[in-house]
Design an enzyme around this catalytic site. Structure first.
Site, mmCIF file in Angstrom:
data_model
loop_
_atom_site.group_PDB
_atom_site.id
_atom_site.type_symbol
_atom_site.label_atom_id
_atom_site.label_comp_id
_atom_site.label_asym_id
_atom_site.label_seq_id
_atom_site.Cartn_x
_atom_site.Cartn_y
_atom_site.Cartn_z
ATOM 1 N N SER A 204 0.797 -1.310 -0.037
ATOM 2 C CA SER A 204 0.066 -0.080 0.127
ATOM 3 C C SER A 204 0.855 1.375 -0.114
ATOM 4 C CB SER A 204 -0.843 0.031 1.108
ATOM 5 O OG SER A 204 -1.804 1.139 1.253
ATOM 6 N N HIS A 205 0.653 2.027 -0.961
ATOM 7 C CA HIS A 205 1.575 3.345 -1.193
ATOM 8 C C HIS A 205 0.428 4.381 -1.741
ATOM 9 C CE1 HIS A 205 1.653 1.795 -5.423
ATOM 10 N NE2 HIS A 205 2.180 3.249 -5.577
ATOM 11 N N ARG A 206 -0.669 4.309 -2.067
ATOM 12 C CA ARG A 206 -1.457 5.322 -2.856
ATOM 13 C C ARG A 206 -1.573 6.495 -1.867
ATOM 14 N NH1 ARG A 206 -1.927 5.311 -8.582
ATOM 15 N NH2 ARG A 206 -1.837 3.132 -9.057
ATOM 16 N N ASP A 280 -2.833 -1.406 -3.197
ATOM 17 C CA ASP A 280 -3.370 -0.526 -4.018
ATOM 18 C C ASP A 280 -2.703 -0.171 -5.373
ATOM 19 O OD1 ASP A 280 -1.334 0.689 -2.963
ATOM 20 O OD2 ASP A 280 -2.508 1.932 -1.474
#
Length: 359
Positions: A204-206, A280
Site C-alpha cells: 500500500s502506497h497510494r 492498492d
C-alpha cells in the site's frame, strides 16, 4: 531512426525493460533518460544492474516535490536534453509526472511521442495519475494500448484510430523475462523462511490511502482481520511513504510482518509464491493476474478492469469488513482465469510499429 526512452520511477523501468531489450536486439539507435522522480540515480543503479539493463545516458536527479514543482523541473530539464539530442521519437510509459512532462516537452519541440500503456482510465480525476495519463494520450502520436478496452477508451475521447495500436502489456514480457533472471540471482522465500502459497502479500502506497488517517487505519484494521480469518503470515514490504504515515498517525502493524522494500526480482518472487495479494498498486494487480495469484485491491476503482472481468481481482476499497469478504470470495473461486494482457511480445510489437514508419 533515433529513440529516446524516458524513465522516472522503478515501475517505468520494469515496464520499459522489454522495449529496451528489443532495441538492443535490433541494434537500434536509442538513449535512456532517467529523471530520478522518486529516487536518485545512485539508488537506482543497482536496479538497472539487477535487470541486466544498460545504464541511463542522462540522469536528471530531479527528486521528489509537490506535483507542480516536480513536473515543472522535469519539463525544463527534459527540454534541454531533447533540444540537444533531437531524437525522432520519445517513448514514455504509464501515468507519472515524468510521463506527462516527457510527453509535453517532446510535443512542444515537434518530436513524435509514443505512450506505452495508453488508454487506461479509472475515471477518477482526484488521482494525479489519471490527469497524467489523459494528457499524455492526447499529445501522443502513437498510443500503444495494452488491450481492446484501453483502445475503446481512447476512441471515446476522440483520439484518431490510426494513432492507436493494441500491443498487449509490456508487464507480461517483463514478468516472464525477469522471473528467469530472478531464478538465477535470488531466493527471497528461503531468505524469509516462507513456504510457497503459505502467506499473503500486502502493498500500500497510494496517496489517497496512506495520507488519509481514516482510510489507512481501516486498511490496517482489515489486514488484522484477514490474518485472523485465514491464519497465514502476512508479509508487508512497507513503502517509505507508508511507514512515515503509519508512524505519524500512531498506528501499529501488529501481527503483520513488516519488512523493508525489496528489489524487483525479490518482490516478483514473493508475488509468484503468494496465496493472495492485497494491494492498492496498479502494477501488482497486473502482475498477480499474470502469475495466477488472486488479488484484493484496496481501492474503490481500478484502471485495470480486465483483471476484474477475468476474475483475478476484486475491489474492497478501504473497508475492513469488505476486505475480509472479498478475500474469502476470491480464494474460493480458484485461479484458472486467462491472462488478458497479451502473449509477452508487447515490446517487439511496439518497436515494430515505430520502425514501420521509418522504412
Amino acid at each position: 531512426m533515433t529513440i529516446a526512452i524516458i524513465l522516472g520511477t522503478r515501475p517505468e523501468i520494469i515496464k520499459m525493460a522489454p522495449v529496451i531489450r528489443e532495441c538492443q536486439r535490433r541494434g537500434l539507435d536509442y538513449s535512456i533518460i532517467h529523471t530520478g522522480q522518486h529516487y536518485s540515480y545512485q539508488m537506482d543503479r543497482i536496479f538497472f544492474e539487477q535487470l541486466e539493463l544498460p545504464q541511463p545516458d542522462h540522469n536528471l536527479d530531479v527528486g521528489s516535490g509537490n506535483h507542480g514543482e516536480q513536473t515543472g523541473r522535469i519539463l525544463a530539464d527534459l527540454e534541454a536534453v531533447l533540444m540537444a539530442e533531437r531524437p525522432d521519437v520519445v517513448l514514455v510509459q504509464g501515468d507519472t509526472n515524468t510521463v506527462m512532462a516527457g510527453a509535453l516537452a517532446a510535443s512542444k519541440l515537434q518530436i513524435k511521442v509514443g505512450h506505452v500503456e495508453a488508454g487506461l482510465r479509472s475515471y477518477d480525476r482526484s488521482m494525479p495519475e489519471e490527469i497524467n495519463r489523459v494528457v499524455a494520450d492526447h499529445v501522443s502520436d502513437y498510443c500503444f494500448a495494452p488491450t481492446e478496452i484501453s483502445k475503446a477508451n481512447l476512441l471515446k475521447e476522440g483520439i484518431a484510430e490510426e494513432k492507436i495500436h493494441v500491443t498487449g502489456n509490456t508487464i507480461v514480457d517483463s514478468v516472464y523475462q525477469n522471473l528467469e533472471i530472478a531464478m538465477r540471482k535470488v531466493n527471497i522465500l528461503a531468505d524469509l523462511g516462507l513456504e510457497p502459497k503459505g502467506y499473503f502479500l500486502v502493498t500500500s502506497h497510494r496517496q489517497e490511502n496512506v495520507d488519509n488517517k481514516e482510510r489507512l487505519g481501516e486498511i490496517i484494521r482489515g489486514l488484522g482481520m484477514v490474518k485472523s480469518e485465514f491464519g497465514l503470515p502476512m508479509v508487508f514490504p512497507v513503502h517509505p511513504r507508508t511507514r512515515k504515515m503509519v508512524e505519524s498517525f500512531g498506528f501499529e502493524l501488529d501481527g503483520i510482518r513488516a519488512i523493508e522494500p525489496l528489489g524487483f526480482l525479490e518482490f516478483l518472487q514473493l508475488e509468484a509464491g503468494a496465496r493472495l495479494a492485497l494491494t492498492d498498486s496498479g502494477g501488482v494487480q497486473e502482475e498477480t493476474c499474470i502469475l495466477g495469484v488472486p488479488c484484493v485491491t484496496l481501492r474503490d476503482n481500478t484502471e485495470r478492469p480486465e483483471t476484474l472481468d477475468v476474475g483475478a481481482n476484486v475491489l474492497a476499497g478501504a473497508d475492513a469488513l469488505r476486505m475480509v469478504d472479498r478475500a474469502k470470495r476470491i480464494m474460493l473461486q480458484g485461479n484458472e482465469w486467462e491472462n488478458p494482457f497479451g502473449d509477452g511480445k508487447a515490446g517487439k510489437c511496439i518497436i515494430e510499429h515505430l520502425t514501420a514508419g521509418w522504412r
